[in-house]
Every structure is written in structure tokens, then in C-alpha cells.
Design a protein around this motif. Sequence first.
Motif, PDB file in Angstrom:
ATOM      1  N   LEU A 161       0.747  -1.337   0.197  1.00 27.81           N
ATOM      2  CA  LEU A 161       0.132   0.194   0.080  1.00 27.81           C
ATOM      3  C   LEU A 161       0.874   1.361   0.059  1.00 27.81           C
ATOM      4  O   LEU A 161       0.204   2.124  -0.540  1.00 27.81           O
ATOM      5  N   ASP A 162       1.879   1.202   0.801  1.00 25.52           N
ATOM      6  CA  ASP A 162       3.038   2.326   0.877  1.00 25.52           C
ATOM      7  C   ASP A 162       3.553   2.642  -0.998  1.00 25.52           C
ATOM      8  O   ASP A 162       4.218   3.876  -0.776  1.00 25.52           O
ATOM      9  N   GLU A 163       3.537   1.742  -1.149  1.00 25.84           N
ATOM     10  CA  GLU A 163       4.429   1.778  -2.871  1.00 25.84           C
ATOM     11  C   GLU A 163       3.249   2.498  -3.644  1.00 25.84           C
ATOM     12  O   GLU A 163       3.730   2.790  -4.024  1.00 25.84           O
ATOM     13  N   LEU A 164       2.029   2.546  -3.728  1.00 28.07           N
ATOM     14  CA  LEU A 164       0.752   2.725  -4.204  1.00 28.07           C
ATOM     15  C   LEU A 164       0.350   4.285  -4.070  1.00 28.07           C
ATOM     16  O   LEU A 164      -1.048   4.343  -4.777  1.00 28.07           O
ATOM     17  N   SER A 165       0.674   4.561  -2.640  1.00 28.24           N
ATOM     18  CA  SER A 165      -0.165   5.803  -1.885  1.00 28.24           C
ATOM     19  C   SER A 165       0.870   6.748  -1.505  1.00 28.24           C
ATOM     20  O   SER A 165       1.922   6.719  -1.544  1.00 28.24           O
TER      21      SER A 165
END
Length: 348
Positions: A203-207
Motif C-alpha cells: 500500500l505504501d508503494e501505491l499511495s
Amino acid sequence: MSIRVLVVDDSALIREVLSRTLVREGDISVVGTAADPIEAREKIRTLDPDVVTLDIEMPNMNGLAFLDKLMRLRPTPVVMVSTLTRKGASETLLALELGAVDFVAKPGADLSGGIEAFAAALRDKVRAAARSDVRGRAERVEVPKVAVRTAAAPEGAVIAIGASTGGVEAIRTVLSGMPADCPPILIAQHMPAGFTARFAARLDELSTITVLEAEDRLALKAGHAYVARGDYHLRVERSSGQLKCRLSHDDLASGHRPSVDVLFESVARTVGPLAVGAILTGMGRDGARGLKLMRDAGAYTVGQSQASALVYGMPRVAFEEGAVVEQAPVEAIAARLANALSRLKSAA
């Protein structure tokens, strides 16, 4: 009628174990097994199963490549049977992004984690998969995501999100729409230990915001999201004038750990009218009671709409019990939350 399952795994022993496990309570039947994706492709065509269980590491074609083709050409509910390793966790999350409904972690070679717990989880997830709307999801035209420029909120505001089956993609959709000025976000997603750290990292990669696995007594910061650790409840508490994460390993609540009800109840008690909350796709009723407490405390609450939910279970119960102010497509939920926060800021 029983749920018709095709078991796909390259190990004859695992195929036998899964088959015996699935049929134990009589409402699931195994209509066939396959040792690799090539055999599975033919059996899906001839047997038309309701649900497929699928391993990732197999000969002739990787399970992820097969899943990708299956979801594009013949959308079918799939439950992944995954290994509890870092590589296995990453591949499992990719499988969920490709369209798998859910996953269950294989017990270790020493049966650590318990064969009975694995068996019960497998049956429950196959039942949920059979009720899911993967064909509808494949055919549905996506609602355009509403651009969110700001989610600025008064000091002390919090966003709480809960989900289960289908939640990996739903949470990703919501978080990818949240701008960096949003208040802290607390997330309870039904997921076992060993997977939530990788889920948070993905999620961190995508947000735009920073997403991390929650740690006990970690102070909440704006622009950050905190994912409940697998097999731990996540609560929010106020200590020394700060809002902080609290993790605990106490009893299951609403059948789960982490439990959405536990998170939402703590938010209602600690944050009250400065909170906003969303209940997303999932089977069962976890979260409805806690979200009703949030609404009763003055929080804005939203439920994922039936048309956009992979499994319209948790949002349906929350709606029927008066826990949500409104329902919305998942693509619009970030904007609904941001608008509610904007109203709070204006009122302040």
C-alpha cells in the motif's frame, strides 16, 4: 446445492488433504483436482466449478500467470492456498490484485498454526468466494475516481477503515485517493500474521501517504496510515496528549483478530465526532456494531455500495443496522471522507 470446487496443486498429498478438508461439513463438494494449470484449464472448461483453490508454485505455468489468464478470459472465484513466507506473502498479495477473492495460509510442515484452524478457514473462505461477485466485477464499468485535492482536518481527527474479503483491493482504491494532508488512518483488514507487513508495504508503494504496519504505542501522524498487525487487535488511545496505536492479543471479537468492531469501538470512544469511518467489502457482520457506535458518537460513516463490493456482507449489515450515513462506490469513498473532514475543519 453444495459448492462445487476444483482443487489445483502440484502435490498429490496436498490435493488429497484439501479435498478431504473441504467436504467435511457436507456443504462443499470437490468435483475434481488438477496437478497443474494446463490440466486445470481443461477441467474448469468441462466441470464449470463454483470455486477454484489454487497454489502459486506449480509446473508448466506459474499460478499467478494462470490466474491472470483465468480472470481475463473466464472470471471464476479463486481462493489461493499460500505459503507463509516473505516471498509467499508478496505473491499472494499480487494474486489478490489480479482478482483472487481471498487466500488461506498453509500450515507449516510441523503443522504449526493448527490443521483444524487451517481447515475451518479454508471452508469459510471457499463459502465466501462462492458468494462473491467476480463475474460482475469483471463486467462492471468502473466509476471514475473523484479527484481529492485536500483532506485537511482539525487536530485530533482520525479516519478508520475496516474490511475483509475483497478488502485488499478496496483499501488500495481508497488510500490511493487520499492526499498527503489527510489525518491519521487506522485500518483493520482480516488477514493472518505474516502477511500484514507486506500488505502495508505494498500500500505504501501505491499511495501518496505513508503506510506502515501498526506498532504498539506508536504516535499517530497526519499523512500516515496504520494497518492492524495480523492476529492482533488494533485500538486507538489518547496518552500524554497524543493519539496512539494500541495492539493487543486478547480474545477474538466478532470472530476475528484483528476485529473491525474493536477498532471502531475504540475510535468512537476516544475520537468521537472528530472521526470518519468506512466499512468495505467482506463476509459477515464484523464492524457493524462498532460503526454504529461511531455514528452515534457524531462521526461521519460510509459503507461500500453493493454494486462495487466483491462481497456485500459487512457493508450490508452496517447499512441495515443504521450504522452508515450513506453508501457509495469504492472509487468515491476517499472523496466522501475528505468532504466530511472538510466540514469538520470549517466547523472548527
